[in-house]
Design a protein around this motif. Structure first.
Motif, PDB file in Angstrom:
ATOM      1  N   TYR A 107     -70.368  22.467 174.844  1.00  0.00           N
ATOM      2  CA  TYR A 107     -71.259  23.423 173.881  1.00  0.00           C
ATOM      3  C   TYR A 107     -70.105  24.881 173.575  1.00  0.00           C
ATOM      4  N   LEU A 108     -69.508  25.186 174.698  1.00  0.00           N
ATOM      5  CA  LEU A 108     -68.554  26.350 174.354  1.00  0.00           C
ATOM      6  C   LEU A 108     -67.583  26.130 173.381  1.00  0.00           C
ATOM      7  N   GLU A 109     -67.079  24.731 173.558  1.00  0.00           N
ATOM      8  CA  GLU A 109     -66.038  24.391 172.551  1.00  0.00           C
ATOM      9  C   GLU A 109     -66.432  24.256 171.152  1.00  0.00           C
ATOM     10  N   VAL A 110     -67.597  23.844 170.976  1.00  0.00           N
ATOM     11  CA  VAL A 110     -68.062  23.491 169.418  1.00  0.00           C
ATOM     12  C   VAL A 110     -69.017  24.486 168.925  1.00  0.00           C
ATOM     13  N   LYS A 111     -69.292  25.639 169.628  1.00  0.00           N
ATOM     14  CA  LYS A 111     -70.467  26.482 169.230  1.00  0.00           C
ATOM     15  C   LYS A 111     -69.870  27.365 168.040  1.00  0.00           C
ATOM     16  N   ASP A 112     -68.672  27.434 167.945  1.00  0.00           N
ATOM     17  CA  ASP A 112     -67.970  28.425 167.114  1.00  0.00           C
ATOM     18  C   ASP A 112     -67.545  27.648 165.883  1.00  0.00           C
ATOM     19  N   TYR A 113     -67.757  26.441 165.703  1.00  0.00           N
ATOM     20  CA  TYR A 113     -67.470  25.486 164.634  1.00  0.00           C
ATOM     21  C   TYR A 113     -68.612  25.563 163.532  1.00  0.00           C
ATOM     22  N   ASN A 114     -68.203  25.701 162.320  1.00  0.00           N
ATOM     23  CA  ASN A 114     -69.000  26.085 161.035  1.00  0.00           C
ATOM     24  C   ASN A 114     -69.550  24.576 160.819  1.00  0.00           C
ATOM     25  N   ILE A 115     -70.274  24.069 161.400  1.00  0.00           N
ATOM     26  CA  ILE A 115     -70.864  22.763 161.337  1.00  0.00           C
ATOM     27  C   ILE A 115     -72.167  23.084 160.143  1.00  0.00           C
ATOM     28  N   LYS A 116     -72.298  22.533 158.865  1.00  0.00           N
ATOM     29  CA  LYS A 116     -73.146  22.671 157.971  1.00  0.00           C
ATOM     30  C   LYS A 116     -73.951  21.049 157.845  1.00  0.00           C
ATOM     31  N   PRO A 117     -75.488  21.187 157.976  1.00  0.00           N
ATOM     32  CA  PRO A 117     -76.021  20.112 157.568  1.00  0.00           C
ATOM     33  C   PRO A 117     -75.943  19.409 156.367  1.00  0.00           C
ATOM     34  N   LYS A 118     -75.842  17.907 156.227  1.00  0.00           N
ATOM     35  CA  LYS A 118     -75.526  17.475 155.006  1.00  0.00           C
ATOM     36  C   LYS A 118     -76.961  17.690 153.990  1.00  0.00           C
ATOM     37  N   LYS A 119     -76.246  17.988 152.678  1.00  0.00           N
ATOM     38  CA  LYS A 119     -77.338  18.124 151.849  1.00  0.00           C
ATOM     39  C   LYS A 119     -78.202  17.025 151.213  1.00  0.00           C
ATOM     40  N   ILE A 120     -79.476  17.016 151.201  1.00  0.00           N
ATOM     41  CA  ILE A 120     -80.328  16.037 150.673  1.00  0.00           C
ATOM     42  C   ILE A 120     -80.439  15.924 149.163  1.00  0.00           C
ATOM     43  N   SER A 121     -80.064  14.688 148.996  1.00  0.00           N
ATOM     44  CA  SER A 121     -80.079  14.761 147.549  1.00  0.00           C
ATOM     45  C   SER A 121     -81.349  14.928 146.610  1.00  0.00           C
ATOM     46  N   ASN A 122     -81.334  15.675 145.846  1.00  0.00           N
ATOM     47  CA  ASN A 122     -82.531  15.859 144.969  1.00  0.00           C
ATOM     48  C   ASN A 122     -82.776  14.925 143.830  1.00  0.00           C
ATOM     49  N   LYS A 123     -81.821  13.891 143.773  1.00  0.00           N
ATOM     50  CA  LYS A 123     -81.770  13.223 142.235  1.00  0.00           C
ATOM     51  C   LYS A 123     -83.308  12.318 142.534  1.00  0.00           C
ATOM     52  N   LYS A 124     -83.978  12.302 141.221  1.00  0.00           N
ATOM     53  CA  LYS A 124     -85.164  11.883 141.082  1.00  0.00           C
ATOM     54  C   LYS A 124     -85.001  10.158 140.747  1.00  0.00           C
ATOM     55  N   ASP A 125     -85.981   9.329 141.182  1.00  0.00           N
ATOM     56  CA  ASP A 125     -85.764   7.858 140.916  1.00  0.00           C
ATOM     57  C   ASP A 125     -86.153   7.604 139.432  1.00  0.00           C
ATOM     58  N   VAL A 126     -85.832   6.510 139.059  1.00  0.00           N
ATOM     59  CA  VAL A 126     -86.188   6.079 137.700  1.00  0.00           C
ATOM     60  C   VAL A 126     -87.637   6.136 137.524  1.00  0.00           C
ATOM     61  N   HIS A 127     -88.301   6.532 136.382  1.00  0.00           N
ATOM     62  CA  HIS A 127     -89.779   6.173 136.090  1.00  0.00           C
ATOM     63  C   HIS A 127     -90.059   5.015 135.569  1.00  0.00           C
ATOM     64  N   ILE A 128     -90.812   4.385 136.268  1.00  0.00           N
ATOM     65  CA  ILE A 128     -91.225   2.894 135.477  1.00  0.00           C
ATOM     66  C   ILE A 128     -92.780   3.134 135.024  1.00  0.00           C
ATOM     67  N   ASP A 129     -93.113   2.823 133.748  1.00  0.00           N
ATOM     68  CA  ASP A 129     -94.462   3.091 133.260  1.00  0.00           C
ATOM     69  C   ASP A 129     -95.501   2.249 134.114  1.00  0.00           C
ATOM     70  N   ASN A 130     -95.134   1.113 134.427  1.00  0.00           N
ATOM     71  CA  ASN A 130     -96.119   0.067 134.827  1.00  0.00           C
ATOM     72  C   ASN A 130     -95.514  -0.938 135.662  1.00  0.00           C
ATOM     73  N   GLU A 131     -95.426  -0.841 136.937  1.00  0.00           N
ATOM     74  CA  GLU A 131     -94.670  -1.675 137.913  1.00  0.00           C
ATOM     75  C   GLU A 131     -95.035  -3.346 137.687  1.00  0.00           C
ATOM     76  N   SER A 132     -96.071  -3.650 137.315  1.00  0.00           N
ATOM     77  CA  SER A 132     -96.569  -4.820 137.231  1.00  0.00           C
ATOM     78  C   SER A 132     -96.234  -5.413 135.876  1.00  0.00           C
ATOM     79  N   LEU A 133     -95.419  -6.439 135.763  1.00  0.00           N
ATOM     80  CA  LEU A 133     -94.673  -6.992 134.859  1.00  0.00           C
ATOM     81  C   LEU A 133     -95.421  -8.148 134.310  1.00  0.00           C
ATOM     82  N   ASN A 134     -95.413  -8.596 132.734  1.00  0.00           N
ATOM     83  CA  ASN A 134     -95.953  -9.970 132.671  1.00  0.00           C
ATOM     84  C   ASN A 134     -95.144 -11.202 132.836  1.00  0.00           C
ATOM     85  N   GLU A 135     -95.090 -12.092 132.404  1.00  0.00           N
ATOM     86  CA  GLU A 135     -94.365 -13.094 132.386  1.00  0.00           C
ATOM     87  C   GLU A 135     -92.924 -12.781 132.108  1.00  0.00           C
TER      88      GLU A 135
END
Length: 212
Positions: free
Chosen positions: A138-166
């Motif tokens: 802990y004494l060795e790594v406490k001064d390291y500037n470790i930043k958490p990974k950013k969580i992607s805010n990208k939105k998924d594709v919008h599908i009007d109706n997931e149930s498809l016909n033939e």
């Protein structure tokens, strides 16, 4: 005066702190002759004094051994001091996490609960050594500037109706670069290719519905 007597006389005068020039005068020979004589007899000048080479080597070995021993002792002292320091910090932390329930007497919500006895955590020497290792890390790594990974805010594709016909299987030609981008988009989405492609065609036809 033979050679042995001359050497004994030289060493005697040298031990008394008499200068080399005065010793040469006392022995009634020149400084260069005395110096050559001593060299032939196995003597070597060390810090202004002539010592036998074997004795000089022995002295150097002793000095090296002493230096090595001193360095080892210093390392042990530093290690012991560091370990004691860590143990003090850990012991203090352990004291802080001891459970003390005597304050329950003054708690209105627990009037009928009898106060429990003080409870302590029993830690073995092996556990203490492991905690020391964790604390050192802990004494060795406490001064390291470790930043958490950013969580992607990208939105998924919008599908009007997931149930498809033939489904319809077909074969079409598409620009290679466009298709590579499309595959990359699909790999980052929770939907399958045919769902995304169907939605894309719907939106395209909606835009140009006058041609339908």
């Amino acid at each position: 005066m033979n050679n042995e007597e001359r050497i004994d006389k030289f060493l005697e005068l040298q031990s008394e702190g008499i200068k080399f020039t005065e010793i040469a005068q006392n022995l009634k020979i020149s400084q260069s002759t005395l110096r050559n004589f001593l060299n032939k007899k196995g003597y070597k000048s060390e810090k202004g004094k002539y010592i036998l080479k074997d004795e000089l080597k022995y002295k150097e070995d002793l000095d090296k051994e002493k230096t090595k021993e001193d360095n080892t002792n210093n390392i042990k002292k530093v290690s012991t001091k560091k370990k004691k320091s860590n143990e003090k910090v850990l012991n203090k932390s352990i004291e802080q996490i001891e459970f003390n329930d005597t304050d329950l007497k003054n708690t209105k919500a627990r009037k009928n609960i009898k106060p429990k006895k003080d409870r302590k955590i029993n830690i073995t020497q092996e556990d203490l050594d492991k905690l020391c290792e964790v604390y050192d890390w802990y004494l060795e790594v406490k001064d390291y500037n470790i930043k958490p990974k950013k969580i992607s805010n990208k939105k998924d594709v919008h599908i009007d109706n997931e149930s498809l016909n033939e489904l319809k299987t077909t074969r079409i030609r598409i620009d290679k670069e466009t298709w590579n981008d499309f595959e990359r988009l699909c790999s980052n989405s929770n939907f399958e290719k045919h769902q995304i492609l169907t939605q894309a065609l719907k939106e395209f036809m909606k835009k140009y519905k006058n041609l339908l």
